[in-house]
Scaffold this motif. Structure first.
Motif, PDB file in Angstrom:
ATOM      1  N   GLU A  74       4.281  59.097 -41.380  1.00 57.99           N
ATOM      2  CA  GLU A  74       5.542  58.972 -40.377  1.00 57.99           C
ATOM      3  C   GLU A  74       5.863  58.062 -39.664  1.00 57.99           C
ATOM      4  N   THR A  75       4.799  57.265 -39.474  1.00 54.92           N
ATOM      5  CA  THR A  75       4.645  56.122 -38.242  1.00 54.92           C
ATOM      6  C   THR A  75       5.296  55.042 -39.253  1.00 54.92           C
ATOM      7  N   ALA A  78       8.905  55.739 -39.552  1.00 56.55           N
ATOM      8  CA  ALA A  78       9.651  55.547 -38.482  1.00 56.55           C
ATOM      9  C   ALA A  78      10.244  54.059 -38.163  1.00 56.55           C
ATOM     10  N   ARG A  81      12.569  53.237 -40.688  1.00 55.08           N
ATOM     11  CA  ARG A  81      14.057  53.530 -40.311  1.00 55.08           C
ATOM     12  C   ARG A  81      14.806  52.758 -39.176  1.00 55.08           C
ATOM     13  N   ASN A  82      13.781  52.418 -38.286  1.00 56.88           N
ATOM     14  CA  ASN A  82      14.232  51.472 -37.247  1.00 56.88           C
ATOM     15  C   ASN A  82      14.761  50.047 -37.942  1.00 56.88           C
ATOM     16  N   TYR A  97      21.521  63.440 -22.159  1.00 55.16           N
ATOM     17  CA  TYR A  97      21.441  63.174 -20.430  1.00 55.16           C
ATOM     18  C   TYR A  97      21.346  61.561 -20.442  1.00 55.16           C
ATOM     19  N   LEU A 106      18.907  52.656 -27.417  1.00 48.20           N
ATOM     20  CA  LEU A 106      17.643  53.370 -27.737  1.00 48.20           C
ATOM     21  C   LEU A 106      16.750  52.983 -28.966  1.00 48.20           C
ATOM     22  N   TYR A 109      14.705  50.109 -27.833  1.00 47.39           N
ATOM     23  CA  TYR A 109      13.566  50.558 -27.154  1.00 47.39           C
ATOM     24  C   TYR A 109      12.530  50.533 -28.142  1.00 47.39           C
ATOM     25  N   TYR A 110      12.638  51.336 -29.330  1.00 44.93           N
ATOM     26  CA  TYR A 110      11.477  51.598 -30.356  1.00 44.93           C
ATOM     27  C   TYR A 110      11.249  50.547 -31.061  1.00 44.93           C
TER      28      TYR A 110
ATOM     29  N   ASP B   5       7.695  49.708 -19.376  1.00 40.58           N
ATOM     30  CA  ASP B   5       8.871  50.191 -20.004  1.00 40.58           C
ATOM     31  C   ASP B   5       9.123  51.563 -20.268  1.00 40.58           C
ATOM     32  N   SER B   6       7.914  52.102 -20.817  1.00 36.98           N
ATOM     33  CA  SER B   6       7.766  53.587 -21.396  1.00 36.98           C
ATOM     34  C   SER B   6       7.779  54.377 -19.851  1.00 36.98           C
ATOM     35  N   ILE B   8       9.283  53.553 -17.164  1.00 38.86           N
ATOM     36  CA  ILE B   8      10.842  53.779 -16.784  1.00 38.86           C
ATOM     37  C   ILE B   8      11.460  54.851 -17.747  1.00 38.86           C
ATOM     38  N   GLU B   9      11.294  54.649 -19.071  1.00 37.76           N
ATOM     39  CA  GLU B   9      11.891  55.730 -19.913  1.00 37.76           C
ATOM     40  C   GLU B   9      11.525  57.383 -19.544  1.00 37.76           C
ATOM     41  N   LYS B  12      13.040  58.157 -16.039  1.00 38.13           N
ATOM     42  CA  LYS B  12      14.637  58.521 -16.253  1.00 38.13           C
ATOM     43  C   LYS B  12      14.767  59.713 -16.796  1.00 38.13           C
ATOM     44  N   THR B  13      13.899  60.304 -17.898  1.00 36.15           N
ATOM     45  CA  THR B  13      14.010  61.431 -18.553  1.00 36.15           C
ATOM     46  C   THR B  13      13.617  62.325 -17.448  1.00 36.15           C
ATOM     47  N   LYS B  16      16.576  62.850 -14.821  1.00 33.18           N
ATOM     48  CA  LYS B  16      17.754  63.286 -15.439  1.00 33.18           C
ATOM     49  C   LYS B  16      17.689  64.668 -15.955  1.00 33.18           C
ATOM     50  N   ARG B 317      15.451  60.954 -31.681  1.00 31.05           N
ATOM     51  CA  ARG B 317      14.553  59.906 -31.389  1.00 31.05           C
ATOM     52  C   ARG B 317      13.635  59.329 -32.619  1.00 31.05           C
ATOM     53  N   LYS B 318      13.333  60.388 -33.664  1.00 31.52           N
ATOM     54  CA  LYS B 318      12.431  59.875 -34.367  1.00 31.52           C
ATOM     55  C   LYS B 318      13.369  59.208 -35.668  1.00 31.52           C
ATOM     56  N   GLY B 321      13.672  55.928 -35.034  1.00 28.30           N
ATOM     57  CA  GLY B 321      12.539  54.974 -35.079  1.00 28.30           C
ATOM     58  C   GLY B 321      11.529  55.255 -34.219  1.00 28.30           C
ATOM     59  N   ALA B 322      11.418  56.431 -33.403  1.00 30.02           N
ATOM     60  CA  ALA B 322      10.304  56.841 -32.535  1.00 30.02           C
ATOM     61  C   ALA B 322       9.232  57.181 -33.422  1.00 30.02           C
ATOM     62  N   SER B 323       7.904  56.713 -33.417  1.00 30.91           N
ATOM     63  CA  SER B 323       6.757  57.081 -34.189  1.00 30.91           C
ATOM     64  C   SER B 323       5.974  58.451 -33.677  1.00 30.91           C
ATOM     65  N   PRO B 324       5.254  59.058 -34.556  1.00 23.72           N
ATOM     66  CA  PRO B 324       4.809  60.438 -33.974  1.00 23.72           C
ATOM     67  C   PRO B 324       3.818  59.899 -32.588  1.00 23.72           C
ATOM     68  N   SER B 326       4.521  57.857 -30.326  1.00 25.50           N
ATOM     69  CA  SER B 326       5.241  57.687 -29.045  1.00 25.50           C
ATOM     70  C   SER B 326       5.880  59.052 -28.884  1.00 25.50           C
TER      71      SER B 326
END
Lengths: 230, 411
Positions: A74-75, A78, A81-82, A97, A106, A109-110, B5-6, B8-9, B12-13, B16, B317-318, B321-324, B326
């Protein structure tokens, strides 16, 4: 850019299994604008999901920009994909939100890009889809067409090699569909490789090549004369 | 994972999604708040309890006489047994090894007056060592002494509140005469007592003087006996048994008749009280752990709900590009941040409430000065935070494993 050989995919449904893709052979060169057509259940979305590394094939090989996509955890998926892919979905899939510019930023960010830079680039791409002055609005304050344009900006902001669009106009009326397709054509003309899944002939006609799926196999693959929108 | 950064993220979450943040935070704050207040109340209950039972000396036996319920050695049943002066001497002679102090007590209520002031007070006819039993502290003059007993002096030692009631502030009561019933007594001392107002509205007289006033008899209502504290609970039980045997023998009471002689053993009571107190401690601990557990379950529920609610967002998010890793760290840090902040708030407000209560609930609810020691407070907060994190981790881990395509299809 994309080479696929003998791709198979089946889903387990309790005791029986549903064979969705039955040996797909298919390649896409850089700069193409390909429509993948087919009725519902033909396997077109499954194909797109496998191309987008959102789903995994049971059999066959897949090369993206000469990198073999195989046995990804998965890593890694990901990360790929990014780096390589941008997604546009029928239901937009914006984070409700976050405002427009935050949604667009976003993927960066990743990727680990710093905040200022993210903001700058995101605004840049919002401008490209004509929504710079809407950057502080939440998705709920945008129309369907605007949401899809934000989603396109988000898909492009990471400079992907391929843009994958799954029924990008499925939730839009014909006027806004044309607006969205015109943006897609514009981006394609700047050199981006784009795959669009659709079941609408009208939308397919706006692409440069149409691949038709039926019952899990490609039944037709032809280049067409593109209908260009203003 | 810990970059600015994380954070701040995450901030924010959190900011909000106010309702979600508030709900999970409130659960945590409430959990820890209730835990602290209940635990504190338990401690307050124990405080009050201690005060009730630890005022008087604890190594004391009190002897009373009753009426026999069985015939014995030619005596009919229902015979009135009386304790007398010579019983005191016999106990002194026979139980020297156990004995520390001994005093009779003859309690009479009497109208007491000085000049124009008068009121009804409890008078006790006692010997000098009675001061020890009540832990009376002399503030003026002297206590009764052996001479007073021998000479049957009409001397009185009065409680602090008796002085306050009867004597004007500028008059020293020492050496002045008060009327007890119809007899004049000279005040020789004033004492105070930490056992409350009732213990300071008492007048102590020589027991022999009281007997003289009552037709010069030699009866005493009660005999108070204190034993050497090192005998402990077991020793006191042995002493009690021997004392009972001795008196029953002397007064010809059937050894199986429990109505002739009564002995109240404070150390026995104390032992029972201490048992009660430790039961109280168990209950407090049990309730505390239960509350904490309820808090943990509450947080777990909220976290499962939060992750469920965010499944689609996590899918998006995934896909982007969000990794598991993160995904997990975002959810986890968020939950830790919320539980820490709200847990702290809950803890502080609980402690503040306990401090405010102080003695205000002592009269009605027997909760005095409730408190929680800071280590227990902090430890329980940390436990809640850790379990909040675990509760967040499990669903977060699961969410990170969901294929993005499934998460995206989640509505």
């Amino acid at each position: 850019m994309i080479q696929i050989k003998n791709l198979h995919k089946s889903y387990k449904m309790g005791s029986s299994s549903l064979h969705v893709l039955k040996g797909i052979n298919f390649s896409v060169k850089e700069g193409e604008l390909v429509a993948i057509m087919g009725s519902s259940g033909s396997g077109k979305s499954t194909l797109l999901n496998i191309l987008g590394m959102l789903d995994i094939a049971n059999e066959g090989s897949y090369f993206l920009d000469d990198i073999e996509i195989k046995n990804l955890d998965e890593t890694r998926a990901a990360k790929y994909r990014n780096q390589f892919l941008g997604f546009v979905f029928q239901s937009f899939n914006l984070i409700n939100y976050k405002n427009a510019v935050e949604n667009v930023a976003l993927p960066l960010y990743y990727r680990g890009i710093n905040r200022k830079e993210r903001q700058l680039q995101a605004l840049n791409f919002l401008e490209k889809v004509g929504l710079k002055e809407w950057s502080k609005h939440l998705p709920s304050e945008l129309s369907g067409g605007q949401k899809q344009r934000v989603a396109i900006a988000r898909a492009l902001v990471s400079e992907p090699k391929v843009l994958l669009a799954d029924e990008p106009t499925g939730a839009l009326d014909s006027k806004t569909s044309h607006e969205v397709m015109s943006i897609i054509q514009k981006i394609n003309n700047e050199g981006k490789t784009i795959l669009v899944v659709t079941h609408e002939k009208e939308i397919a006609a706006m692409c440069k090549r149409v691949v038709t799926l039926k019952d899990g196999i490609i039944v037709e693959d032809k280049k067409i004369k593109q209908i260009l929108l203003k | 994972m810990f970059s600015l950064d994380s954070w701040i993220e995450i901030f924010k979450t959190i900011s909000k999604n106010r309702l979600r943040t508030f709900l999970s935070g409130f659960t945590v704050a409430l959990g820890i708040f209730i835990f602290i207040v209940l635990f504190g109340f338990g401690n307050g209950l124990k405080n009050q309890f201690k005060e009730f039972f630890l005022d008087d000396a604890t190594n004391v036996l009190t002897l009373f006489a009753g009426k026999t319920s069985k015939p014995y050695k030619g005596f009919k049943s229902n015979r009135q047994i009386r304790l007398k002066n010579d019983d005191i001497n016999d106990i002194k002679l026979n139980f020297n090894f156990f004995l520390e102090n001994i005093s009779p007590r003859i309690t009479r209520y009497a109208q007491v007056s000085y000049e124009l002031e008068s009121d009804n007070y409890r008078t006790v006819g006692v010997s000098p060592s009675y001061q020890f039993f009540e832990k009376n502290i002399l503030i003026k003059g002297r206590y009764l002494n052996e001479d007073d007993i021998l000479n049957k002096n009409r001397y009185a030692v009065i409680g602090r509140l008796v002085e306050e009631d009867l004597f004007p502030i500028e008059k020293d009561p020492i050496g002045r005469y008060i009327n007890i019933g119809s007899s004049p007594f000279k005040v020789v001392g004033v004492f105070k007592d930490s056992g409350g107002d009732n213990e300071e509205r008492v007048i102590a007289l020589p027991y022999t003087t009281r007997q003289l006033l009552e037709k010069n008899n030699d009866y005493v209502d009660q005999i108070k006996v204190s034993f050497r504290p090192e005998l402990g609970y077991i020793g006191s039980m042995a002493f009690e048994k021997q004392l009972r045997g001795f008196l029953e023998e002397k007064k010809s009471i059937d050894p199986t008749d429990s109505r002739g002689i009564f002995i109240r053993n404070v150390s026995k009571q104390l032992n029972e009280n201490q048992q009660f107190s430790s039961v109280l401690q168990y209950i407090v601990t049990f309730v505390g752990l239960g509350t904490l557990l309820a808090g943990i379950i509450g947080i777990s529920n909220i976290m499962v709900f939060v992750v469920k609610e965010r499944t689609k967002e996590l899918g998006i998010r995934k896909a982007l590009g969000a990794s598991p890793r993160s995904v997990i760290s975002t959810i986890l840090l968020e939950s830790i941040l919320i539980t820490t902040i709200f847990g702290y708030l809950g803890m502080i407000s609980g402690v503040l409430l306990l401090n405010r209560i102080g003695t205000s609930l002592a009269e009605k609810y027997f909760i005095k000065n409730p408190f929680i020691d800071i280590y227990t407070a902090i430890l329980s907060t940390i436990i809640l935070i850790i379990f909040g994190a675990i509760a967040g981790y499990i669903p977060a881990k699961r969410a990170s494993k969901i294929k993005p395509i499934e998460a995206l299809n989640d509505e």
